[in-house]
Scaffold this motif. Sequence first.
Motif: not given
Length: 286
Positions: A25-53
């Motif tokens: 069934g449905t399973q929680p995966l993980l939680r990340l902050t804007d800054e952590e996403l920018a570290i893990l996948d910096p290109e996603s800040i510009q390329e992905c649809i999700a914002p980093t407010p």
Amino acid sequence: MMKPELDVELEKFRKTLGSALSEGGTQPLLRLTDEELAILDPESIQECIAPTPHLMKMEAEERDWALATALRSLVSRQVVEVSNIGELDALMRSDESSQTTLSRRPVDVDMRITPEVSLALTLRRTSSRALAAEQHTSSGLAHAFVYVHADDLYLVERVTAGGLHMFTLASTARDAAELVQLLVDPFDVADKDGPVELLEPEHLNEGRLNGPLNDTINNALVVGQIVALADAPGPLLTTYATDKVVWTVFVEKPNAPTGIQSRSVGSTTLHQMIAELVEPPARASH
């Protein structure tokens, strides 16, 4: 910094993961902050649809320090493994004394990420379709995104106004829709269905509304907007939630001269409307 990749061919991986998820069934995966996403996948800040407010509000120097702190947090939580962490730590200590930011003294980061992080970042970049939802309240703007990969594999990303990204795996469109419904009806006040009322475009554009819908709009505590993202503009579902009732306004496509429907809705109907945006009936019937 490394770009996350999976060692298996993507379509085979989706099928394998979907089969495994359907059993649990449905399973929680993980939680990340804007800054952590920018570290893990910096290109996603510009390329992905999700914002980093939260990150977008920062000045350049403040952002540098936030990223450095995020990296330390990821390492301490064992989300990533950095083989040259000693070199980075020494650099950060010297930066503190010299007031020089990390961005001005670049160093290669030898970073390996956990399978859960690799999974989330890959699925949010490679979906065949997506659904975007917004929640407008007095506290700010929150988002939810459903990344559609297969009939039994959906990644849901919820983004708070403060920049916290919560990732969940869902095995059905209805499970994904339930998470989106929590965004637009957080008080669970959708009670019962009312009759469908047809509206003309000028009623909305010029604010020419009367009766219960107008009262609901004027007293709404939560305004939601849900749209399926595609090459051709699709339907738009707008929701208005007070502390007692939820009304929906459904537009089949932008600037449509007809087909605008409004009604008060119960929880079951609201759930069905969202699920059909996640997985349209024509597709679901195949």
